[in-house]
Design an enzyme around this catalytic site. Sequence first.
Site, short mmCIF file in Angstrom:
data_model
loop_
_atom_site.label_atom_id
_atom_site.label_comp_id
_atom_site.label_asym_id
_atom_site.label_seq_id
_atom_site.Cartn_x
_atom_site.Cartn_y
_atom_site.Cartn_z
N LYS A 1 0.84 -1.21 0.00
CA LYS A 1 0.00 0.00 0.00
C LYS A 1 0.87 1.26 0.00
O LYS A 1 0.66 2.17 -0.79
CB LYS A 1 -0.95 -0.01 1.21
CG LYS A 1 -1.89 -1.21 1.21
CD LYS A 1 -2.84 -1.22 2.37
CE LYS A 1 -2.21 -1.58 3.70
NZ LYS A 1 -1.64 -2.94 3.76
N THR A 2 1.88 1.27 0.88
CA THR A 2 2.78 2.44 0.94
C THR A 2 3.55 2.58 -0.37
O THR A 2 3.70 3.68 -0.90
CB THR A 2 3.79 2.26 2.11
OG1 THR A 2 3.08 1.83 3.26
CG2 THR A 2 4.52 3.54 2.40
N ASP B 1 -1.00 6.25 6.94
CA ASP B 1 -1.07 4.82 7.23
C ASP B 1 -1.95 4.60 8.46
O ASP B 1 -2.05 5.48 9.32
CB ASP B 1 0.36 4.31 7.51
CG ASP B 1 0.48 2.83 7.25
OD1 ASP B 1 -0.51 2.21 6.79
OD2 ASP B 1 1.56 2.27 7.50
N THR C 1 -5.45 -1.58 7.65
CA THR C 1 -5.59 -3.04 7.71
C THR C 1 -6.99 -3.37 8.22
O THR C 1 -7.39 -4.52 8.22
CB THR C 1 -4.55 -3.64 8.69
OG1 THR C 1 -4.62 -2.90 9.91
CG2 THR C 1 -3.15 -3.56 8.13
N ARG D 1 6.47 -8.25 1.59
CA ARG D 1 7.42 -7.86 2.65
C ARG D 1 8.08 -9.10 3.26
O ARG D 1 9.28 -9.11 3.52
CB ARG D 1 6.72 -7.05 3.75
CG ARG D 1 7.69 -6.69 4.87
CD ARG D 1 7.06 -5.89 5.97
NE ARG D 1 6.74 -4.54 5.55
CZ ARG D 1 5.64 -3.90 5.89
NH1 ARG D 1 4.75 -4.47 6.64
NH2 ARG D 1 5.43 -2.67 5.47
P1 ADP Z 1 2.14 -1.98 3.22
O1 ADP Z 1 2.16 -0.49 3.12
O2 ADP Z 1 0.94 -2.60 2.55
O3 ADP Z 1 2.33 -2.49 4.62
P2 ADP Z 1 4.65 -1.80 1.80
O4 ADP Z 1 4.27 -0.94 0.64
O5 ADP Z 1 5.40 -1.15 2.91
O6 ADP Z 1 3.37 -2.56 2.39
O7 ADP Z 1 5.48 -3.03 1.18
C1 ADP Z 1 6.43 -3.77 1.92
C2 ADP Z 1 7.62 -4.14 1.06
O8 ADP Z 1 7.21 -5.13 0.13
C3 ADP Z 1 8.15 -2.97 0.23
O9 ADP Z 1 9.34 -2.48 0.78
C4 ADP Z 1 8.46 -3.53 -1.12
O10 ADP Z 1 9.84 -3.78 -1.24
C5 ADP Z 1 7.75 -4.85 -1.17
N1 ADP Z 1 6.62 -4.85 -2.10
C6 ADP Z 1 5.31 -4.63 -1.79
N2 ADP Z 1 4.55 -4.77 -2.88
C7 ADP Z 1 5.38 -5.07 -3.90
C8 ADP Z 1 5.16 -5.34 -5.29
N3 ADP Z 1 3.92 -5.35 -5.80
N4 ADP Z 1 6.22 -5.61 -6.06
C9 ADP Z 1 7.47 -5.63 -5.52
N5 ADP Z 1 7.73 -5.41 -4.21
C10 ADP Z 1 6.70 -5.12 -3.41
#
Ligand code: ADP
Length: 348
Positions: A85-86, A130, A179, A238
């Site tokens: 998401k981030t 977030d 979440t 992640r």
């Molecule tokens: P969330 O915000 O949903 O908790 P993040 O955006 O922080 O998740 O993602 C966590 C890690 O996973 C990121 O640092 C990134 O390296 C990896 N990641 C997430 N989605 C992808 C994707 N679609 N393709 C490649 N790497 C991804």
Amino acid sequence: MVIVSSNSDSDDSHKLREKKRFVDISTPSDELIVRNEESMRPSKFRDFIGQIQLKKLLSISVEASLTRKEPLDHILLYGPPGLGKTTMAMLLAEEIGVKCHISSAPALERPRDILGIILNLKDCELLFIDEIHRLTRVSEELLYPAMEDFRVDLTVGRGSSSRIRSISLPRFTLIGATTRPASISSPLRDRFGITHRFDFYNFKELQMIVERTADFFKLAITKEASYQIACRCRGTPRLANRLVRRVRDFATVKGQNKKIEESLVNEALNLLHIDKRGLDATDRKLLTNLVQFHGGGPVGLDTLAASLGEDSATLESVVEPFLLQIGFLERTPRGRVITVEARNHLSQ
Ligand code: ADP
């Protein structure tokens, strides 16, 4: 990229995500200053693997907003932690060519925290919040006119001499991530023009993510080995990245730096107690507890959380979604129930 503070790699637990953070992405081409999770994020929209529907939807919105020189509509992204998401918010900013200001709800407790950020936004910039469901009511109410009419209403003075002063804001886009979408109040939810759920990734997508990360570490890995990691990372990028790092450590210690083979991955992940279906110690503890102390269910979430000594919000938003997804757990009106498939898996 200027990072003031950010999450560490061990942070997909709900509690650690509460850490206050503020990340300011200056220009897309800025040099990466850390070789951790932040620097492993895809830096181009096209490098973002999976979530095809969302990418299609957002590329149309981006193109329309660039053509009309208008900000993107406000976007709400929800789903379990670690699914991107981030990352998606950062990539959108990159696509539009603007800054993405990243914060999280626990860091915006007081209205002045949020005011400090939105008053300094520039036209069409992105503000990512977030865990948006955790905003306080006052902060949330401040956001309503900001999102709808790009203005904030401030009360100036006290008592009978107080009056409302409206301040215009730059046109900005709010990207909320959560979440727990059900915990967002409906007035806030209704103000998002685009709402999208992040799904767990399939094995093929995860294998691509594993290979991309291995490449990042200049690590040679066989197809079979990358597939093994993909199968055991709970559908979560992640976690895929984290497992690659653990396997890399294992390879270093074992002096096997040439090429990561399937046998080495199995050895490393067994050591971490991650089984063939990607279940870790917490998952197995939950399922075993359900069988041993609650006859396999149904049992209420709070009772289950108490008997595990876990926080029920963490259980619901971090542990359960994957077990539900792979059909090991069922949510019924009377509580959680273990499935036959999960029982068979535990007895193997
Ligand atoms: P969330 O915000 O949903 O908790 P993040 O955006 O922080 O998740 O993602 C966590 C890690 O996973 C990121 O640092 C990134 O390296 C990896 N990641 C997430 N989605 C992808 C994707 N679609 N393709 C490649 N790497 C991804």
